[in-house]
Design an enzyme around this catalytic site. Structure first.
Site, PDB file in Angstrom:
ATOM      1  N   ARG A   1      18.168  13.904  12.132  1.00 19.59           N
ATOM      2  CA  ARG A   1      18.511  15.313  12.025  1.00 19.59           C
ATOM      3  C   ARG A   1      19.802  15.481  11.250  1.00 19.59           C
ATOM      4  NH1 ARG A   1      15.277  18.134  15.772  1.00 19.59           N
ATOM      5  NH2 ARG A   1      16.163  19.951  14.737  1.00 19.59           N
TER       6      ARG A   1
ATOM      7  N   LYS B   1      -0.260  10.805   0.385  1.00 20.32           N
ATOM      8  CA  LYS B   1       0.657  10.177  -0.583  1.00 20.32           C
ATOM      9  C   LYS B   1       0.276  10.572  -2.008  1.00 20.32           C
ATOM     10  CE  LYS B   1      -0.374   5.996   0.836  1.00 20.32           C
ATOM     11  NZ  LYS B   1      -1.169   6.164   2.051  1.00 20.32           N
TER      12      LYS B   1
ATOM     13  N   ASP C   1      -1.396   4.217  -4.786  1.00 19.70           N
ATOM     14  CA  ASP C   1      -2.171   3.472  -3.807  1.00 19.70           C
ATOM     15  C   ASP C   1      -1.837   1.997  -3.666  1.00 19.70           C
ATOM     16  OD1 ASP C   1      -4.314   4.560  -2.100  1.00 19.70           O
ATOM     17  OD2 ASP C   1      -5.140   2.615  -2.595  1.00 19.70           O
TER      18      ASP C   1
ATOM     19  N   HIS D   1       0.857  -1.171   0.000  1.00 16.54           N
ATOM     20  CA  HIS D   1       0.000   0.000   0.000  1.00 16.54           C
ATOM     21  C   HIS D   1       0.900   1.228   0.000  1.00 16.54           C
ATOM     22  CE1 HIS D   1      -2.732   2.911   2.254  1.00 16.54           C
ATOM     23  NE2 HIS D   1      -3.155   2.832   1.014  1.00 16.54           N
TER      24      HIS D   1
END
Lengths: 321, 97
Positions: free
Chosen positions: A249, A165, A183, A144
């Site tokens: 980070r 998405k 999808d 998915h």
């Protein structure tokens, strides 16, 4: 996912279009399953040795095998053919358009194993049939997510339903990148560590945009906006922003995700309103390309910083140069 | 938190037109109301029960058998509601043409 299977019927229907072959046993069912992407020539089986016979693999009878059979006493040849066809294999192919003796067809019919003849040489037959068998029998699954080609890099967007998405991919398409599948992405493994993603055959580059509905991407944006298949290279995980989210980070530590046993680099992007994930996605793709050309931005920056922190100042203070 | 009950329910498509766009939309809308992850499966193809494109790709015609799987705190209620929706034919006609 179930292990992929391939029926002889499918081989004949799909490959029969581009590869010349004639079925010599039309009365037999073609429902037999090919389980092995390899093919072999049953030389040893014709010599009577079947102890390590590969089950489920197509058998190719070339000139060597057919000449060997011809040289045998007809009774012995019949016996050997009986031994061969009592093995479990999906179909037999005779190459180079060779004459197929009636004895062979009779033994094949007795065991329900279809026999084809092809005008191709054994070498050419192997060369042209093998890739098809490998693709059809490759390990596969569905995920998915949405797959797009961004600067030539296959980005697989994953995340909860409704996180954005499709909207992200639509934005990428608008900026000139290409949609592979929205999808639902069908994933198939090639070789050891290559994953190829494609859309479901019914999907045809349609996507759902919340609030608008189902849209046809090539009709709206043209053929340049789509791609039939693409290697999946980076997973872009879209997450809802959370205060305690442990987002990278520095980019020094690589996160990965496994699909069909293949490790893919994964970038997790926290979403908050107004964030431009399209540009971030482009950067993810470019960063991936940069890494493959030997430049790891985060590591390079860290190296320079470490260099700057070394006590060179002291060395230069009284100038020993 | 670490307890996520997985529920499964097998259903059969009842309406004559199968799971086309409108029924699929009704399904994903209902599925979206639950917190649980909803997976819809048919013949080895598994799709997200909250995404319309995925659900449509199942091309589930009348009589097709589907498995609905729910994982999460409200999976039991979700399967009851979603299964009933499918078996009631999404409120569409079910008889033969």
């Amino acid at each position: 996912m179930p292990t992929p299977t391939l029926s002889v019927d499918r081989i004949a229907r799909v490959k029969g279009r581009s590869l010349p072959m004639e079925l010599l046993t039309p009365e037999l069912s073609l429902e037999r399953e090919c389980l092995d992407p390899d093919m072999s020539s049953p030389g040893l089986a014709l010599a009577g040795f079947v102890d390590r016979f590969p089950t489920g693999r197509m058998q190719v009878l070339g000139q060597t095998e057919m000449t060997f059979l011809e040289g045998l006493d007809p009774e012995v040849a019949r016996d050997r053919l009986r031994i061969l066809f009592s093995q479990d294999f999906p179909a037999a192919f005779v190459t180079k358009g060779q004459e197929v003796p009636e004895a062979l067809l009779e033994e094949a019919r007795a065991r329900g194993i279809p026999v084809f003849v092809t005008p191709l040489s054994t070498k050419d037959f192997y060369r042209r049939m093998k890739p098809f068998l490998e693709v059809e029998l490759a390990p596969n699954t569905s995920v998915h997510g949405s797959l797009a080609d961004v600067y030539g890099v296959g980005l697989l967007f994953m995340g909860k339903s409704g996180i954005g998405k499709s909207e992200c991919v639509l934005d990428l398409v608008e900026r000139g990148h290409r949609l592979v599948a929205d999808d639902l992405v069908m994933v198939s493994q090639r070789g050891n560590d290559v994953l190829i993603g494609t859309g479901h055959r019914l999907q045809k580059h349609h996507m759902e945009i919340r609030g608008v509905g189902i849209i046809d991407v090539p009709a709206l944006f043209g053929v340049r906006a789509i791609r039939q298949q693409k290697r999946i290279e980076v997973v872009v995980q879209l997450d809802e922003w959370s205060e305690d989210g442990s987002y990278t980070r520095t980019g020094l530590d690589a996160d990965t995700m496994e699909i069909l046993g293949v490790e893919l680099p994964r970038v997790t992007i926290p979403l908050n309103p107004g964030k431009n994930i399209t540009v971030i996605s482009e950067v993810v793709a470019m960063n991936h390309l940069l890494k493959y050309s030997g430049v790891d931005s985060a590591a390079a920056f860290d190296r320079k910083l470490k260099g700057a922190m070394l006590p060179v100042g002291e060395y230069l203070e009284e100038d020993y140069e | 938190m670490n307890e996520t009950p997985v529920q499964e329910r097998r259903v059969r498509i009842a309406n004559r037109m199968g799971m086309h766009a409108r029924p699929a939309a009704a399904f994903v809308k209902l599925a979206g109301r639950f917190k649980s992850e909803i997976v819809l499966a048919r013949d080895g193809l598994e799709v997200n029960g909250k995404s319309i494109m995925g659900v449509l790709m199942l091309a589930a015609e009348q009589g097709a058998e589907l498995t609905i799987r729910g994982e999460g705190p409200d999976s039991e209620e979700a399967l009851e509601a979603l299964g009933d929706l499918v078996e009631d034919g999404f409120g569409e006609a079910g008889e033969e043409p």
